[in-house]
Structure formats: structure tokens, C-alpha cells
Design a protein around this motif. Sequence first.
Motif, short mmCIF file in Angstrom:
data_model
loop_
_atom_site.label_atom_id
_atom_site.label_comp_id
_atom_site.label_asym_id
_atom_site.label_seq_id
_atom_site.Cartn_x
_atom_site.Cartn_y
_atom_site.Cartn_z
N PRO A 1 17.72 26.05 8.64
CA PRO A 1 19.33 26.20 8.40
C PRO A 1 19.95 24.81 8.52
O PRO A 1 19.73 24.07 9.53
CB PRO A 1 19.93 27.37 8.94
N ILE A 2 20.92 24.62 7.77
CA ILE A 2 21.82 23.25 7.68
C ILE A 2 22.42 23.27 9.17
O ILE A 2 22.63 22.07 9.94
CB ILE A 2 22.68 22.97 6.65
N ALA A 3 22.82 24.34 9.53
CA ALA A 3 23.53 24.44 10.86
C ALA A 3 22.42 23.90 12.06
O ALA A 3 23.15 23.43 13.07
CB ALA A 3 24.10 25.80 11.19
N ALA A 4 21.46 24.25 11.94
CA ALA A 4 20.30 23.76 13.07
C ALA A 4 20.12 22.39 12.95
O ALA A 4 20.06 21.60 13.92
CB ALA A 4 19.16 24.88 12.64
N THR A 5 19.86 21.89 11.68
CA THR A 5 19.60 20.37 11.51
C THR A 5 20.94 19.68 11.71
O THR A 5 20.72 18.37 12.20
CB THR A 5 19.28 20.11 10.26
N SER A 6 22.01 20.38 11.87
CA SER A 6 23.40 19.50 12.40
C SER A 6 23.25 19.07 13.98
O SER A 6 24.11 18.37 14.24
CB SER A 6 24.47 20.66 12.00
N ALA A 7 21.99 19.92 14.65
CA ALA A 7 22.05 19.21 15.93
C ALA A 7 21.36 17.83 16.11
O ALA A 7 21.49 17.20 16.97
CB ALA A 7 21.02 20.24 16.91
N ILE A 8 20.89 17.45 14.91
CA ILE A 8 20.13 16.15 14.96
C ILE A 8 21.20 14.96 15.35
O ILE A 8 20.82 14.18 16.22
CB ILE A 8 19.51 15.79 13.57
N PRO A 9 22.03 14.77 14.72
CA PRO A 9 23.18 13.52 14.88
C PRO A 9 23.69 13.74 16.54
O PRO A 9 23.82 13.11 17.17
CB PRO A 9 24.32 13.71 14.11
#
Length: 473
Positions: free
Chosen positions: A305-313
Motif C-alpha cells: 500500500p502507498i501508505a506503507a511505502t510513505s515510510a520510505i522518505p
Amino acid sequence: MAYNDSRRAAFRLFKKLKYGWIWATSTFTGNFILAIVITSFFRNLGYEDDVNYVFFLSVLAIGLWVTESIPPFAVGIFIIAGLLMGFGTDFILEDHKTPVEMYLGTWTSNVIWLLLGGFFLAEGMSIVALDRALFRFTLNKFGEDPNRLLLGLMLTTAAGSMVMSNTATTAMMISSILPLARLMGKDSEYTKALLVGIPAAATLGGMGTIIGSTPNAIAVGALQEKGISLTFVDWMIFGLPTALIAVLLFWKFLTKKLHLSQVQLDLSEMKGRNQSKKGFERNAVLFTLFITVSMWLSEPLHGIPIAATSAIPIVLLTLFQVIKAEDVRRLPWDTLMLVAGGLALGIAMVDVGLTDIIMEKISQLPIPMVGVALVFAIIAVLISNIMSNTAASAILVPLGLSLPGIWGIAVPLIVALSCSSALLLPVSTPSNAISFSTGMVEQKSFRPGGLLMIILGPILAFLVVLLYTWVFH
């Protein structure tokens, strides 16, 4: 003399503080009384107490958002507190206890994490001063022709606003073109074009992605509650064409109205290389930006989910020491509070059936659903010109969600895009406010383009979204 000046400044500040709280308190009280009066009439229709209570909170929230007697983020917190008080205790509603976790859960919704990732990206790009690099890149690609350069700057701004906040993008681009604006002078038509076109491109460009504008995220979050999931790519299928067409139309309007073809530019002084001492930090931000956007775009492939990948930055930019603790404190946490409150209000309206009641009344009007969708779009752009577009979408999206059939999907999307077409006043968007704060553009300069987008914005959003829903749903 200095003593007198400091006394005068202190007196002005004292007056502001003294009378400011009186104005805020009286406005808040007035909104509260007005909400009680309106709700008392609504009670006569015979609905349950929980419906009446959510109606009261909705009317009060709208009044507070419009008058701004308290900041918009405080309204969001107030909404959640009101819902917890009403449905989690016996103080207001008896025998109507419901699981209040769904209202508190908006703080940890996918939308909040998605926005937070975008905030970290924006802050990182701001820290490494990508503004001058963006200007030089645009100048190299589009040349010194005034019309082409304006188009390049607007497209660059629009692209930037798709992956970071419109406000941050505008701040970067305005700082990059200020030397040119000062060189041309306050009275130059080209200065007006730059200081009107760039904030417009930031706002319109925000239509392109889910994180490009907060109303987009609110619409996606509301649809998710209904069991309809939109990926980053799904949104771009209709959002990106809408953003690009809107920016191109606005650019064409500026070139014709201000006769920019007659402008002569001398940019020899602005072509020097930027001696940046932040080489590692800049590369770290660009690397993080590439990884994050790639993960967002490829969600259908990997399923994360894009919410999970938002942790990358959040992880990478702090790991590379680009963003430190003091930088995190500057992030717009108030926006997250506002969004959480708006989502909670929308959930409550759906949960008690208030949206169904409103939509039932609307469906009984002697106009087809196409007309209802257009009314939603027009209302969205009009109220977004005088209040926060986030607040406007928080009010209208839950209502649109309750429309029957395909309209329950299309109207929330149309509302979100229409909210990003509000450009009439310096206060209509933070982007306009940043441009106006330079002191080099007058309030009246925003009006022609703002009036244009009040008409074109909703129509464009309506047509593109209907085409998308017809093809893909």
C-alpha cells in the motif's frame, strides 16, 4: 525615537491580542448558538437523537471553518472530541454508545501516513534548496522566449506539486523567480504573469496525484471506507490529464490577456552555476524521491500500500541526516489534524445515516443526477475560494459518497478536483498567499484567472472523471 517606535509596536500588538480573543470568542459563540437554532428546526423532522447530534456537529464545524474563529486544525480536533463525548459517554446521548475507535482511527488512516510521507519529501527538497536548480533546468529546456519560459516554469511547478505540497512547491519556485521579477519590475506584465501563473500551476498541478492536494487524499480515504480502493496510478489516469489541461489553459489565458509575446527578457545574469555545498544531501533527497515515487507508481505490481511505502522518505531522509528533529517540528502537523477531523466527521455522517437522509432529499429534486453532480462541483469551487479547500472537501465528499450507483464514486472525485480550481483571491489558496506576500502583485491580478477557473475547473473535472468512471467502472 526608538523607544517611541517600540512602544507603538507593543501597543499595536497589545490591541491585536486584546481584541483578537474577543472577536474569536464572540464568533465561536455565535456559531454555537446558530448551530443549536438550526438543529432545533431539524429535530422537528423526527430523526433519531444520534442523527440530530451529528447534524449539529456538522453545522457547527462548517460555521467554524468558514469564519475561522478558531484555526481549521482546531476544528478538526473539536470534531473528534465532540464525537467521543457524544458516542463514547452518557453525557449527551443516552443508550447510543458506539465503538469510538473508528473516530480515533482516522489519526492512523492511510491518508494521514500518505500525507506525512509527502511532507517529509517536501521538507527535504526545501532543505537542499532545489529552487535554483529547478529554475536553471527550466531555462535550459525552454529558453528565453517569454511565453515558452512561463510555460516551462508553470509545468515545472505543476510537476513539483504532484509529489510535494503545493505550498512548498510555490515557495521554492517563487524564490527562484524573484530575481527575475525584480529585474523586470513590479509594473511589468511578465512579473504579473509569473506571480499569478506559478501559484495557479501549483494548485492545479496538485490535481495530478493523490498526495498532490489534500482534497484528493480525503476523497481516496472516503472511498476506501466504502470499500473502493484507488491506487496511485488509478488516480493519475484521470488526475494527470486534468492537471495538465488546466495548467495549459491557464497559461494560454495569461499569454493572451497580458500580451507576453511583446516582452523582452535578458537572463544573462541568472545563468550562473549554483555553488551548492549540499551535494550529498541533494543526492540523498533525489534518491529518496526516485525510490518513493517509483514504489507509489508500481503499487499494482508489488501490492504494498502507498501508505506503507510513505515510510520510505521518513526513514531515508532522517537516516541520511537531511531532516533532523528541528526540521520535523516545522512540518504542517496542523493539516493532519484537520484531515483526521474531517474524515471522522464524514464517518459519523455515514454511520448515523445523515448522508443518506441528505441524499434522499437531493434525489427528490426535479433535476437529473448529472445536474446534481454539476451542483456539487460548482459549490466545491465556490466555497473553496473563501475557506480551506481541505475543509470544503471534508464537508462535500461524504455527501457525494452517498449518491446512488456510479455517482457515489464520481462525485467525490469531481469535488476533490473542483476544490483545487479555487484561485480567485490571495486567500483562496496558500500558494496565492505566498505570491501575494512578495508585494509585487496586486489582489486584482488574481481575479481574471480565478473567474476563468471557477467556470472551467468544475466542467473539466466533471468531464474527465465521468470518462474515467465510464471506462474503468
